[in-house]
Structure formats: C-alpha cells, structure tokens
Design a protein around this motif. Sequence first.
Motif, mmCIF file in Angstrom:
data_model
loop_
_atom_site.group_PDB
_atom_site.id
_atom_site.type_symbol
_atom_site.label_atom_id
_atom_site.label_comp_id
_atom_site.label_asym_id
_atom_site.label_seq_id
_atom_site.Cartn_x
_atom_site.Cartn_y
_atom_site.Cartn_z
ATOM 1 N N UNK A 1 0.892 -1.410 0.037
ATOM 2 C CA UNK A 1 0.002 0.031 -0.054
ATOM 3 C C UNK A 1 0.889 1.237 -0.034
ATOM 4 N N UNK A 2 0.339 2.376 -0.405
ATOM 5 C CA UNK A 2 1.213 3.651 -0.205
ATOM 6 C C UNK A 2 1.125 3.966 1.181
ATOM 7 N N UNK A 3 2.362 4.652 1.289
ATOM 8 C CA UNK A 3 2.493 5.165 2.960
ATOM 9 C C UNK A 3 1.654 6.302 3.252
ATOM 10 N N UNK A 4 0.951 7.191 2.143
ATOM 11 C CA UNK A 4 0.168 8.183 2.373
ATOM 12 C C UNK A 4 -0.503 8.625 1.327
ATOM 13 N N UNK A 5 -1.872 8.958 1.490
ATOM 14 C CA UNK A 5 -2.607 9.529 0.453
ATOM 15 C C UNK A 5 -2.743 10.873 0.490
ATOM 16 N N UNK A 6 -2.899 11.558 -0.369
ATOM 17 C CA UNK A 6 -2.878 12.923 -0.539
ATOM 18 C C UNK A 6 -3.835 13.487 -1.603
ATOM 19 N N UNK A 7 -5.077 14.215 -1.049
ATOM 20 C CA UNK A 7 -6.182 14.361 -1.728
ATOM 21 C C UNK A 7 -6.219 15.881 -2.320
ATOM 22 N N UNK A 8 -6.790 16.344 -3.185
ATOM 23 C CA UNK A 8 -6.757 17.650 -3.940
ATOM 24 C C UNK A 8 -8.209 17.948 -4.349
ATOM 25 N N UNK A 9 -8.597 18.952 -3.448
ATOM 26 C CA UNK A 9 -10.020 19.777 -3.788
ATOM 27 C C UNK A 9 -10.845 18.720 -2.854
ATOM 28 N N UNK A 10 -12.045 18.992 -2.905
ATOM 29 C CA UNK A 10 -13.058 18.587 -1.994
ATOM 30 C C UNK A 10 -13.451 17.288 -2.748
ATOM 31 N N UNK A 11 -13.621 17.092 -3.897
ATOM 32 C CA UNK A 11 -14.223 15.826 -4.561
ATOM 33 C C UNK A 11 -13.071 14.806 -4.147
ATOM 34 N N UNK A 12 -11.991 14.926 -4.464
ATOM 35 C CA UNK A 12 -10.720 14.110 -4.123
ATOM 36 C C UNK A 12 -10.766 13.756 -2.502
ATOM 37 N N UNK A 13 -10.938 15.056 -1.547
ATOM 38 C CA UNK A 13 -11.203 14.731 -0.383
ATOM 39 C C UNK A 13 -12.187 13.780 0.133
ATOM 40 N N UNK A 14 -13.257 13.655 -0.519
ATOM 41 C CA UNK A 14 -14.424 12.738 -0.074
ATOM 42 C C UNK A 14 -13.909 11.418 -0.337
ATOM 43 N N UNK A 15 -13.355 11.356 -1.510
ATOM 44 C CA UNK A 15 -12.480 9.829 -1.663
ATOM 45 C C UNK A 15 -11.562 9.572 -0.933
ATOM 46 N N UNK A 16 -10.656 10.413 -0.530
ATOM 47 C CA UNK A 16 -9.659 10.183 0.374
ATOM 48 C C UNK A 16 -9.976 9.723 1.764
ATOM 49 N N UNK A 17 -10.994 10.309 2.274
ATOM 50 C CA UNK A 17 -11.810 9.923 3.624
ATOM 51 C C UNK A 17 -12.218 8.733 3.274
ATOM 52 N N UNK A 18 -12.883 8.283 2.279
ATOM 53 C CA UNK A 18 -13.298 6.591 2.423
ATOM 54 C C UNK A 18 -12.233 5.942 2.217
ATOM 55 N N UNK A 19 -11.144 6.006 1.643
ATOM 56 C CA UNK A 19 -9.895 5.040 1.256
ATOM 57 C C UNK A 19 -9.196 5.104 2.774
ATOM 58 N N UNK A 20 -8.943 6.211 2.946
ATOM 59 C CA UNK A 20 -8.037 6.303 4.224
ATOM 60 C C UNK A 20 -8.603 5.407 5.342
ATOM 61 N N UNK A 21 -10.094 5.642 5.686
ATOM 62 C CA UNK A 21 -10.621 4.974 6.650
ATOM 63 C C UNK A 21 -10.744 3.476 6.655
ATOM 64 N N UNK A 22 -10.679 2.961 5.172
ATOM 65 C CA UNK A 22 -10.928 1.731 4.979
ATOM 66 C C UNK A 22 -9.566 0.817 5.146
ATOM 67 N N UNK A 23 -8.471 1.547 4.743
ATOM 68 C CA UNK A 23 -7.034 1.141 4.697
ATOM 69 C C UNK A 23 -6.319 1.520 5.952
ATOM 70 N N UNK A 24 -7.016 2.162 6.727
ATOM 71 C CA UNK A 24 -5.953 2.852 7.717
ATOM 72 C C UNK A 24 -4.843 3.618 7.415
#
Length: 738
Positions: A142-165
């Motif tokens: 897995x990647x070491x970190x997710x970095x989301x850009x703008x609100x739409x990617x932030x929505x996705x980033x929260x979803x993925x970060x929570x699922x994969x810790x």
Amino acid sequence: MKSGNVALFNSPSQHLELRLTHQNMTVALKIALISIHGLFRGTAPELGRDADTGGQILYVLELAAALAERDDVEQVEIFTRRLEGAEIGSEYASPEEIISPKLKIVRLDCGTTRYLPKEQLWDYLDAFADHLVSYLHQQPRLPDVLHSHYADAGFVGVNVANRLALPLIHTGHSLGRVKSRRLLAVGATAAQLEHDYNMQRRIEAEETVLATADLIITSTHQEIEEQYGLYDHYLPEQMRVIAPGTDLKAFHPAEQAAKHIDSQLWGEFTKHLKYPDKPIILALSRPDRRKNITSLIEAYGQSTALQLQANLMIVAGNRDDIDDLDDAAREIFIEIFQFIDRYDLHGRVALPKHHGREQVPLIYRMVAATGGIFVNPALTEPFGLTLIEAAASGLPVVATEDGGPVDILANCRNGELIDPLEPTSITTALEKILADHDLWQSYRDAGLEGVKKYYSWQAHARQYVELLRDLPEPGQLRHKASTAQVQHRRAEKALVTDLDLSLIGDEAALQALLAMLHQHRHSTSFIIATGRRLDQALKLMKKHGIPEPDILITSSGTEVCYAPKLTTDVVWSRHIDHHWAPHKVREVLDQLPGLQRQPKEEQSRFKISYYFDPQKIEIERIKHLLHREELSVHVQVAFGQYLDILPQRASKGMAMRYVADRWQIPLEQIFVAGGSGADEDMMRGNTLAAVVANRHHEELSQLSAASDIYFAKSAYAAGIIEALEHYQFLESTARTPT
C-alpha cells in the motif's frame, strides 16, 4: 486475503515513522496523489481548456514530478478518472500513463466515463473510491500516504483512508464556504448555488475532510485562519504551510538585458513615456479595488523625488475600450485616469492595454533590466504568486503587509513591506530602494536565492517529505478536535456595530468584546457598518487592532464587502444604482449656504458628503429642494454636522437587511449597536438593538419609546457588552424579552 490487506492490521503511520527516522533511509516512500476532476495527462496538459483544467492540474503534476526526483521517494502515483468521448483525446481512456520511471498517472473508472464538470461528480465518487481500494489491494504494498486535492478527492480520500487505515493529507486549493461568499456577492442565490454547484455537498465533504485528515497543507498562514477558520472543524494544529513552487525555467533573470530592453513588446509598453530609459516601478494585477492601484498612483504622484527617479507601469488586465468592461473594472480605470490627471503624471505612467500570460516572464525581466521594482499594494493578498515570479526574475519587491507577502519577504528578505492604506509608506519604501543601488542589488540577489530555497518545486518537495517524518498517528489530531468539542454549527446570529461612536473609544472594553466575538465566531457573524469609506475604515480598524469582520458595510451602507478577500457585493451596487444621479445632486446642493463639500477621500461612487451647519439651513429645506428636482435620494445626518446624500435604496439599515436576507440570518437574531442618527434605521424593526451611553447628543432619543431597544448605561464597547448580557445574546439563539 490479498497481500495488501496486511495494512489493515498494522499501523501504516508507525511503519512510515520507522522508515523515515531510520538513519540510512533504506526504504523510500510510496505516495498516492488523488485529483479527480479535469483532464489529466503528463505531456502538454490542456491547461485553460475549461474551468476544471487549470492551476490545480499543473500544481499536482509539478508536485508529483518534484517528489519523484527525490532519492527518498520510491514511487508517486496520480489517481484520476478514466474518460472516453469524441470531444476529448483518446489518451484519457488509457488506464495508465508512465511519465517517468517513478511517476505515473493511474486512471480509474468513476461510475461513468463521460467527461463531466466537477459539480456533477458527487454521485459517482463512491464508485471511484471502490475502484481505488481494489487497485491498491492488488499492488505489492500500500502507499505510505494518501494526498487528496480539492473537495471531491477529499471525499474519496476520507473513504479510502478509513477503509485501509492510511494517513490522509489534504490540499483544498479552493474552499466552498469562501466561494459561496464570492458568488453571493456577484448575484447568485442560495438556490442557484445548490443547483449549479452542489455547494452543500461540497461543504459537507470539506467539513468531513477537516474532521478526518491527519494533515492539511495550505499556501499561507492567512489561508489557515481566514479561510479554513470559516469551518466548524477548524483545527489549526493539523495545518501546515508549504508555499506552491514556481516554474524557475519560465521565471528567471535576464542574461542579456539590452536585448530585452530593445524588444518590440518593450517599445509598445513604453511608447507614452517621456523618458523610457528610467527604472520602472511595475504593478501587475487585475483591475480590482482590492489591488489598491490608485493608492500606488497617489504615492507616486505625491513624490517629486520618486517621479524623478523612475517611471510607473501599471499592467492591469486587457482592454480595448473601458466602456466594454464590467462596472467594477470600468470604475477602477476611471479612477486611475483621474489620479493620473490630478497629479499631472502624463508621460510618467505607462498603462499598456494588452499583454498575454506568456509575456509576463519577459515583462518582469525587462523591468529588472531597467533597475526597477515590483510593487504589490493590495489591501489584502492571500498568497502573492506575482511576488515570487518577480523575485525569480531578479526584481526587488515592495508589498502589502497584509497576508501572504509577510511570509514571502520573511523567507526571501528581498524587499520592503508597506502599509497599503498609507501612500507615504509606499513612497518611502520605493524611494529607499531606488536611491541605493547596493540595496537594490542585495534585494535582487536575496530574492533569487530565496525563491530557489523556499519557492521552487524542489524546495516544496523537501518540506513535504520533512512533514511526513512528523506525521502524527492516525486520529491523534482528531482526538484533540473531539476533546475541544468541535460542533457542527452555522452562523445563526450576527452582531452589527458602527465604528466611531460605538466600537471605538474604550480600548480595554474593545479587546474584551473582540475576545467574546472570537469565542462565538462559529455561531455569530461579526458585521461592521460605518459611514467611512472602505479604505478609511480599514485604516481605523488596523489602528485599533480590530480584525477583519465577516461583513463590512461602508460608505453609509453603499458598499458591502465580504471576508476573507474583501469581495465586493456587485449585486448590491447594481441595486442601489436605481435612479441615482450624483451630478444633479451636486448641482442642487453645492451652492447652498450652510453646506460645504467634504474632502475627496470622504466621497464615493454612491455617497455625496457635506459638512452641514443647521444654523444656516434646515434639513427639511434640503430634502424639499432635492424632491422638487425629482431626485430619489436618501438624506441622513450624523453627529449633527455630517450630511450624506445616498441613493434612495441605500442606508446602513437597508444594507444590513439585504445582507441578512442573503445570508439567511433572521432579523430577530441580529444585534445592532449604534450611537448616531445614521444608525437609526438599523435599530428600528425586528432587530435587537442597543444605544450606547456616549450617543451623540440626543440623536437617538426618539428610540426610547421603542420598548425593545436597550439604552446602555456604559459607553462604547462596554455598552455593547452590557447590552449583550442584557439580551443574553451570545448564550441563546432565542430572542430574550426585555
């Protein structure tokens, strides 16, 4: 179970910390950047094709490239949508695009392959998140970190970060609450915001990101406080400033100065100057009142020494005929021409009509070759990209002390900060640099070095990786937020006050009141309504340490501006322009006994101000003369000696009610404090109102008959605090009976 699932049982941030603090850095970082809207490709990106394919695309590509150049980064992946359609290139349908050995674009399905604007993507983002999780599970690690850009990617980033810790970093680029204010100021309604922008879903996504992300990256400290501070889950401890990088290949000092000076463009730009070989003072910005161009001209016009030392060049957008510009821009240009004429600066000021974005680097280099200076006199400047571009081109800078320039000059030490509200401050800084060649050279050299160190993409990537070393455990900052009892609240109420006779007068009480307002900033908007012009009001506020309010009503209710960028409400301006005939008003009143026109700095587009002597002429006589000439105006007197003639639709009270309607704040939830006759119409009606004890003579005594208006025993801000306690205004949203 797929091999990637091991991350569900081991903290990625612990693994990351172990690797990054290891002395030899034996394992490099794997970074996932998420940027969903727009058209993403690694070669010749289609910047400017539409509103979604602009600066953010370039930012992400340049950030990714700079990170991929580093030895301590193993791989960078940019995740975006896979798109198909005859209207776009076939490359956007390719699942992967290899940009370099360590950098690639990964395109995933997003519920539809149609190219949709970002406002229409919300229903498809969950599908994108599912595809992203599936892709990540199939990778060796897995990647070491997710970095989301703008609100739409932030929505996705929260979803993925929570699922994969996984740790989540976010960059907003722009914010929904800020955009809402700007759009409301130019005429949008709340219904239009929802229909056109899905604004509520965007803001909710941004709130969720702020409540979830381990780190928010911003461009300036001011952005943290004045933009993110509008959000319920505002947590400055989780925010860090890393300035965006500058393209040093485009912006660089001239190698052959004479060649640039002889260019055709330079001849076109300087054709109206009497002595074109003098150093150039350059200002480059949009024709916007916040850019404060007229104060720069005033500073130049008031200094004979400065006129002898240098020419002034103002590059303010493009124009063919100012009559074709929008009202706000046309008004700025009219003022520019008036100031040039007032100080007889013909032949000393260049005002080029056209330039292209691709010519801007050359303009900087040409000005630097003259021994010139770049100046940004803006009332407020959120970041200051032009300052970095100018510095990278070899120009010393003079810049406003409000906003991003403070950070830039602290890092680069390549110029002088000025008070944009004081023309003498601008003059002094410019004269100082132009008169001392050694100082000019030292500022030039420091700017070139500082930009390379702090504002190149390589510098950005270095600071970025350093931040990852200190990345907290997932949820650590969110725990702080919960213990601070961050609640989802909206500004349900508003406090409105005048400046001169209400807010200012007792410094200790003023600071106590400001502290109370800061404590309740999420539930109570702060509004200042003053007879002063915008620039004069800002100057007085600065003198007394009063922060920029949420809404600033100036010039006796004829101007409305919104934080955090002093955005002017042009809809209000159009509304009050109805039947406004200022020239006829002056014709009627200028020759009357007992009236004397106030200085130019007290006049504005929708306010004609006189000194008024009631011993020589009665106010009813003035109204009669105006009505006889069929002039629809609002006449008001303040402090017994100041007469303002306004459009019929304008006043402090009308502006306040307009704002209340736009921001959907019930009048019953608005507290108004005043002390002069100009405040009266704000205080009548359904608002909660208080008259401070130091009111001017008996101008507001007639309000005593109104049972729901409180007359404070204390003066100035202490009287406001007394009235707030009387109404229990900050403790409850319900109206308290008197």
